[in-house]
Enzyme design. Sequence first.
Site, PDB file in Angstrom:
ATOM      1  CG  ASP A 106      -8.933 -18.057   2.873  1.00 45.83           C
ATOM      2  OD1 ASP A 106      -8.189 -18.294   3.843  1.00 45.83           O
ATOM      3  OD2 ASP A 106      -8.785 -17.060   2.134  1.00 45.83           O
TER       4      ASP A 106
ATOM      5  CB  ALA B  98      -7.424 -16.359   8.086  1.00 51.71           C
TER       6      ALA B  98
ATOM      7  CE  LYS C  17      -4.172 -13.140   8.656  1.00 51.57           C
ATOM      8  NZ  LYS C  17      -4.654 -13.763   7.481  1.00 51.57           N
TER       9      LYS C  17
ATOM     10  CG  HIS D 266      -1.748  -4.154  -1.406  1.00 51.70           C
ATOM     11  ND1 HIS D 266      -1.928  -5.134  -2.349  1.00 51.70           N
ATOM     12  CD2 HIS D 266      -1.689  -4.782  -0.219  1.00 51.70           C
ATOM     13  CE1 HIS D 266      -1.993  -6.304  -1.745  1.00 51.70           C
ATOM     14  NE2 HIS D 266      -1.851  -6.129  -0.457  1.00 51.70           N
TER      15      HIS D 266
HETATM   16  C1  LIG Z   1      -4.220 -13.653   6.035  1.00 53.27           C
HETATM   17  C2  LIG Z   1      -5.100 -14.355   5.119  1.00 53.27           C
HETATM   18  C3  LIG Z   1      -4.598 -15.170   4.103  1.00 53.27           C
HETATM   19  C4  LIG Z   1      -3.124 -15.306   3.807  1.00 53.27           C
HETATM   20  O1  LIG Z   1      -2.408 -15.751   4.886  1.00 53.27           O
HETATM   21  P1  LIG Z   1      -0.894 -15.302   5.180  1.00 53.27           P
HETATM   22  O2  LIG Z   1      -0.578 -16.047   6.422  1.00 53.27           O
HETATM   23  O3  LIG Z   1      -0.898 -13.827   5.376  1.00 53.27           O
HETATM   24  O4  LIG Z   1      -0.068 -15.723   4.026  1.00 53.27           O
HETATM   25  C5  LIG Z   1      -5.513 -15.828   3.309  1.00 53.27           C
HETATM   26  N1  LIG Z   1      -6.825 -15.685   3.485  1.00 53.27           N
HETATM   27  C6  LIG Z   1      -7.346 -14.900   4.452  1.00 53.27           C
HETATM   28  C7  LIG Z   1      -8.824 -14.786   4.621  1.00 53.27           C
HETATM   29  C8  LIG Z   1      -6.509 -14.203   5.292  1.00 53.27           C
HETATM   30  O5  LIG Z   1      -7.033 -13.411   6.222  1.00 53.27           O
END
Ligand SMILES: *Cc1c(COP(=O)(O)O)cnc(C)c1O
Length: 457
Positions: free
Chosen positions: A214, A216, A257, A449
């Site tokens: 994951d 971001a 991000k 939330h």
């Molecule tokens: C932001 C985020 C997501 C989800 O992404 P979105 O673009 O907000 O849908 C998933 N995993 C992590 C670690 C994130 O920071």
Amino acid sequence: MELPFAESFRIKMVEPIRRSTRQEREAWIKDANYNLFNLKSDYVFIDLLTDSGTGAMSDKQWSEMMIGDESYAGARSYYKLKNAIKDILGFEYFLPTHQGRAAENVLFSALVKEGDVVPGNSHFDTTKGHIEFRKAKAIDCTINEAFETQTHHPFKGNVDIKKLENVLIEYGDKVPFIIMTVTNNNAGGQPVSLENLKQVRVLADKYGKMVIFDSARFAENAYFIKLREESCKELSIKEIVTEMYKNADAMTMSSKKDAIVNMGGFIGMKDEALFKTASTFNIMFEGFITYGGMSGRDMNALAQGLDEGTEFTTLETRIKQVEYLGEKLKEYGVPIQEPIGGHAIFVDAKKFLPNIPKEEYVAQTLAVELYIEGGVRGVEIGTLLADRDPETRLDRFPKLELLRLAIPRRTYTNNHMDYIAASLGNVYSRRNEIKHGMKILSEAPIMRHFTVELDRL
Ligand SMILES: *Cc1c(COP(=O)(O)O)cnc(C)c1O
């Protein structure tokens, strides 16, 4: 004299923001049912709700917006992004999605089924949501040090290899993959070491499992690896990213991000069969496989953002600003998660407000106080976010109650950081007068939330 650090950009477009009065803010937050997600952004002076999609694009990214190819199928922009993902992250196959959770939705539709168990290092809330929505379970195997805010450890995002192996042994075939979140958002933007990623790979191979990153904040993770992992000192960020992703079979990305765009996401995959299965879900949920929820111009800006976001100077400027805020807060005595993470400062709300019982949403109470004090909007990472246990429907009390102050990329100056620190410093000096927390008036059954309605006790 050694010259001080200074940002590696200058500003050529500005957006006015407005200061408000305390009286205005007290009325606005009451109207918003004490949920900061319900506030109009015009009612916020400095917005630290998230660093997601709130960064400032560069001149080059804006230029890319002008030459996007909006063809339905086979657009040049698609190939530009495909090449950037191949070059920087090493994935042969990719699917564009409108944001990170959409990538999760598509990929998990292909991989997760009822009764499955997905181990990892503190799953992000949407990730956990997409797992639990499919009646599967997320198991957090993060190292214990991550839950002690004042303990120093260079890689608090790491997974505990023993805990992970125990899950793999106990659940066997029920585990479709291991998910590694880089950086580990819920543990405080803490990085995962390259060594840990390699150990996870070895374990995954031993048990025949896929590893999904994951991703971001993968570039911020690489920055910390460069600074803290001896063997990587001489490598560039892009070289470290290459090393990291050798250990992944697939990735989900929220491009909002580290790729510094306002909207977008994607899935990267190494396996063609998985790509084909996921493509069907992408077409159903997102759009055709060569745009999947993104405009051509946005794919162009994203390709450019991936390149800029993995430059050392970009990351250094950003992470030093986060550190700057953290150091200021420490001067005021505010208890924060250490070491300071990549994208945000995490304030230890239980230490900040020891008078408030855990049933009264400690971090949310602190978030409301900070907003009233200075018009600064942070976000609760605590009991509200942790949601109720799907079986017992009781509140889950996480080990940490945190107020997250996420810093948008290339958006605010260090004067803003000074203002934020002073605001929280003021709340800290009157902390003993804050004796009551919040109660819930209404909430949604999942991911509460965002919409929860609260009142003061
Ligand atoms: C932001 C985020 C997501 C989800 O992404 P979105 O673009 O907000 O849908 C998933 N995993 C992590 C670690 C994130 O920071």
